[in-house]
Scaffold this motif. Sequence first.
Motif, PDB file in Angstrom:
ATOM      1  N   THR A  22      83.495  -6.511  84.984  1.00  0.00           N
ATOM      2  CA  THR A  22      82.583  -7.480  85.613  1.00  0.00           C
ATOM      3  C   THR A  22      81.956  -8.384  84.557  1.00  0.00           C
ATOM      4  N   LEU A  23      81.674  -7.791  83.397  1.00  0.00           N
ATOM      5  CA  LEU A  23      81.074  -8.566  82.301  1.00  0.00           C
ATOM      6  C   LEU A  23      82.172  -9.348  81.588  1.00  0.00           C
ATOM      7  N   LYS A  24      82.346 -10.605  81.919  1.00  0.00           N
ATOM      8  CA  LYS A  24      83.448 -11.361  81.292  1.00  0.00           C
ATOM      9  C   LYS A  24      83.031 -11.906  79.924  1.00  0.00           C
ATOM     10  N   LYS A  25      81.784 -12.312  79.790  1.00  0.00           N
ATOM     11  CA  LYS A  25      81.306 -12.971  78.564  1.00  0.00           C
ATOM     12  C   LYS A  25      80.191 -12.129  77.935  1.00  0.00           C
ATOM     13  N   ALA A  54      77.132  -2.052  77.637  1.00  0.00           N
ATOM     14  CA  ALA A  54      77.304  -2.304  79.079  1.00  0.00           C
ATOM     15  C   ALA A  54      75.980  -2.672  79.742  1.00  0.00           C
ATOM     16  N   TRP A  55      74.917  -1.890  79.495  1.00  0.00           N
ATOM     17  CA  TRP A  55      73.667  -2.202  80.204  1.00  0.00           C
ATOM     18  C   TRP A  55      72.891  -3.345  79.576  1.00  0.00           C
ATOM     19  N   SER A  56      72.965  -3.494  78.222  1.00  0.00           N
ATOM     20  CA  SER A  56      72.186  -4.571  77.607  1.00  0.00           C
ATOM     21  C   SER A  56      72.827  -5.935  77.894  1.00  0.00           C
ATOM     22  N   ALA A  57      74.170  -5.981  77.917  1.00  0.00           N
ATOM     23  CA  ALA A  57      74.842  -7.247  78.260  1.00  0.00           C
ATOM     24  C   ALA A  57      74.562  -7.612  79.718  1.00  0.00           C
ATOM     25  N   SER A  58      74.493  -6.575  80.590  1.00  0.00           N
ATOM     26  CA  SER A  58      74.146  -6.843  82.005  1.00  0.00           C
ATOM     27  C   SER A  58      72.723  -7.377  82.097  1.00  0.00           C
ATOM     28  N   ALA A  59      71.794  -6.726  81.380  1.00  0.00           N
ATOM     29  CA  ALA A  59      70.388  -7.147  81.423  1.00  0.00           C
ATOM     30  C   ALA A  59      70.241  -8.570  80.895  1.00  0.00           C
ATOM     31  N   ALA A  60      70.999  -8.897  79.828  1.00  0.00           N
ATOM     32  CA  ALA A  60      70.924 -10.239  79.242  1.00  0.00           C
ATOM     33  C   ALA A  60      71.427 -11.296  80.220  1.00  0.00           C
ATOM     34  N   LYS A  61      72.392 -10.926  81.045  1.00  0.00           N
ATOM     35  CA  LYS A  61      72.918 -11.867  82.053  1.00  0.00           C
ATOM     36  C   LYS A  61      71.865 -12.209  83.084  1.00  0.00           C
ATOM     37  N   GLY A  62      71.000 -11.229  83.377  1.00  0.00           N
ATOM     38  CA  GLY A  62      69.972 -11.458  84.404  1.00  0.00           C
ATOM     39  C   GLY A  62      70.556 -11.238  85.785  1.00  0.00           C
ATOM     40  N   VAL A  63      69.681 -11.001  86.742  1.00  0.00           N
ATOM     41  CA  VAL A  63      70.134 -10.737  88.111  1.00  0.00           C
ATOM     42  C   VAL A  63      70.918 -11.945  88.616  1.00  0.00           C
ATOM     43  N   GLN A  64      72.110 -11.696  89.160  1.00  0.00           N
ATOM     44  CA  GLN A  64      72.991 -12.778  89.622  1.00  0.00           C
ATOM     45  C   GLN A  64      72.421 -13.477  90.863  1.00  0.00           C
ATOM     46  N   GLU A  65      72.832 -14.736  91.028  1.00  0.00           N
ATOM     47  CA  GLU A  65      72.393 -15.453  92.241  1.00  0.00           C
ATOM     48  C   GLU A  65      73.026 -14.794  93.464  1.00  0.00           C
ATOM     49  N   ASN A  66      72.292 -14.862  94.571  1.00  0.00           N
ATOM     50  CA  ASN A  66      72.772 -14.292  95.847  1.00  0.00           C
ATOM     51  C   ASN A  66      73.205 -12.835  95.725  1.00  0.00           C
ATOM     52  N   VAL A  67      72.527 -12.053  94.853  1.00  0.00           N
ATOM     53  CA  VAL A  67      72.912 -10.663  94.689  1.00  0.00           C
ATOM     54  C   VAL A  67      72.599  -9.885  95.970  1.00  0.00           C
TER      55      VAL A  67
END
Length: 449
Positions: free
Chosen positions: A304-307, A202-215
């Motif tokens: 939230t993590l679709k991919k 959960a956290w590593s896939a989020s970190a790999a995505k990087g901060v989303q635009e317009n967060v």
Amino acid sequence: MGTQSPHEDSYDYDKDMAEKRAREKEINDWLPITSSRNAKWWYSAFHNVTAMVGAGVLSLPYAMASLGWGPGVVILVLSWIITLYTLWQMVEMHEMVPGKRFDRYHELGQHAFGEKLGLYIVVPQQLIVEVGVCIVYMVTGGKSLKKFHHLVCEDCKPIKLTYFIMIFASVHFVLSHLPNFNSISGVSLAAAVMSLSYSTIAWSASAAKGVQENVEYGYKAKSAIGTVFNFFSALGEVAFAYAGHNVVLEIQATIPSTPEKPSKGPMWKGVVVAYIVVALCYFPVALVGYYVFGNTVDDNILETLKKPAWLIATANMFVVIHVIGSYQIYAMPVFDMMETLLVKKMNFRPSWILRFVVRNFYVAATMFVGMTFPFFGGLLAFFGGFAFAPTTYFLPCVMWLKIYKPRRYSLSWWTNWICIVFGLCLMVLSPIGGLRTIIIQAKDYKFYS
């Protein structure tokens, strides 16, 4: 007419006592909590991880979004410290009377508050927690299976959540016949490993995505009142994340104990290891998840993590395996209560038929309730405050004050009172938020969809 001699009287009395003791021993050797006392300290470590790191960890980023950075971090860290402290108290109190062990939460309650009152205070709360967790895990297991099915086979015809909950329950119709805590240690170990695995995904896939635009990190609710209610609800979700206290004495009961080597040594070792794992699961998931997605995060971060689809499917399968173990850990004390009641109070014979009926009935009941009310987040917050806060945050402190009577205004006295006040606030505030969430979600809900 010859009267019995005092010698014969005492012989009969001794015989009765011996029979009574033999029956008691037979019952204790049969009941799930007291039947096996040869656990090692690492059993306590993974039982505690399995009990503690529930699927609640996946809702922590969502809770952070309702709490905000400052309060969120403070409440997460405070909860970790307070619950570790109250857990230490429970481990210490397990054998504070020489030669006696408080194998169950309610036995400690009876020692602190008296025979009747102790039962009335502890048993309802403990049952709400344990049965509540089992129901929530039925829903979680079903939802994760559904998500896995959808990710692996996108073109398949969708299947109702109700059926997935039934599939998940079918495993428990088999597993719930394992007799005691030590017999589920393999299941529990697998579950503990899975909890670390899906938290890391959960956290590593989020970190790999990087901060989303317009967060955005501001509060999501448009109105002040909505923000306040969401804040209350998030408190309950955090309380739910620390629910292991309800089974801690029962886990400790499985560890061998002698006056030279009391069970609290190995038990505490296991608890410390478990709490390090808890920190490794909770803090990265909560902080990285919120940092990356801000307030757009779902109440389950895997949603939230679709991919990448294969990774999220794997994480969902890990959740299923973990929740299978967790369900068993929380069901065991309930089985113990039901079987104790039937054997000791209603004088049923301890037999496999009795166990078969009792346990299948329980699994069926939790499955039915889970299928009927699957509002995951709201239920968590509602139960979280109502019963988790007392049994986790302040009941151990109240018992400690009652039994050990620390000096007024001493460090121990202050620490316990601070925990009690914090726990009371949680208990009062979070069900309010949770109930509102349930009402909002229930508006659009169709039964057995």
